[in-house]
Design an enzyme around this catalytic site. Sequence first.
Site, PDB file in Angstrom:
ATOM      1  N   ASP A 208       0.846  -1.196   0.000  1.00  0.00           N
ATOM      2  CA  ASP A 208       0.000   0.000   0.000  1.00  0.00           C
ATOM      3  C   ASP A 208       0.877   1.239   0.000  1.00  0.00           C
ATOM      4  OD1 ASP A 208       0.344   1.017   2.999  1.00  0.00           O
ATOM      5  OD2 ASP A 208       0.157  -1.172   3.047  1.00  0.00           O
ATOM      6  N   ASP A 210       0.705   3.561   2.414  1.00  0.00           N
ATOM      7  CA  ASP A 210       0.512   4.111   3.748  1.00  0.00           C
ATOM      8  C   ASP A 210      -0.680   5.067   3.676  1.00  0.00           C
ATOM      9  OD1 ASP A 210       1.631   3.770   6.415  1.00  0.00           O
ATOM     10  OD2 ASP A 210       2.108   5.892   6.336  1.00  0.00           O
TER      11      ASP A 210
END
Length: 288
Positions: A208, A210
Site C-alpha cells: 500500500d 501508507d
Amino acid sequence: MKRMIGIIGGSGLYDIAGLEDARWQHLDTPWGKPSDALFTGTLGGVPLAFLPRHGRGHVHTPSTVPYRANIAALKMLGVTDVVSISACGSFREEMAPGDFVLVDQFIDRTFAREKSFFSSGCVAHVSMAHPTCAHLGADLAEAARSAGAKVHPRGNYLAMEGPQFSSVAESKMYRGWGCDVIGMTNMPEAKLAREAELCYASLAMITDYDSWHEGHGTVDITEIIATLHGNSARAKDTIAALPARLGPEHTPCPHGCDTALEHAIMTAPEARDPALVEKLKTIAARVL
C-alpha cells in the site's frame, strides 16, 4: 563453513516445493520460546529453516513477537544467513504495491521491545551503520528478480511500533524524513541478527501507499491481504532460488557481519555477570 539459510516471514511461505526431509522442530532458548516451531529441511542441497514471525495463525502482534528468542533459535540451529520477508507501506510513488524493496537502512521508531541480548553485567555495542548485509542482499535481490518480481535495489525502512497504522500527519512526516517504506517488524530483528553475528537481508513487499497518498486513501487491510496473496508465489519462488545463488558454503562475510562482536564487548571479563554470560554463549560463544 557450511551454510544454513534462515527465513523469517509470513506463515504461508514455508510451503516450498522441493524442500526435502521437511519437519517442524520445537526449540527453547535462554530468551524463551520463538514465535513458533521452526520448519526445517534441505533445499537444493542447502539446509534451510523457516520461522513464521507471527506464529502460525498470526498470534503475535509486532510488539509481542519474541525477537530475541527468534534470532537465538536460528543461531542455535546453525543458521548463517537470515532472510527477512515482510510486508510494508510505501512513501514513494515509484515504489508501487506489488513491488519488492531490498532494504538497506532503518530508522527505528519502536519503543516497547527488547532490542539487545546484552545488558548490565555484559555490555556490548555493535555497529549498525550498515544494518543489512550487502553481500547477502545482492543475491536475495537477484533471486527475487528471477522469480519475476520488480525489485528496488535500496530503501530506507521506518520501523514503527504499531499495531495501528500511521496517521496522515505521521505518514507525511516520515516521507519528509527521506523514508521509502514503513513496516513494524524489521526492528529489533536486524539489530539482534547483528549481535548474533549473522548475515541479515530484508526483502520488503509493498502492499500500500501508507496514508500520505491522496489518490489512494487510507490503508485498507483487505487490500493489503489481497496484495500479499498476489506476492506470495513470487516470495516462495525467491526462497526456492536462493540455495543455488548462495551455494552450500558460507565464506567469511566481506562486510564483517560474522565478526560484529570482535571488539564490541566492553565489560571486563572479571566484571561480567556469569549468569548472563552463560545465556550469551548461545549467540556469542565465539568471543566468550
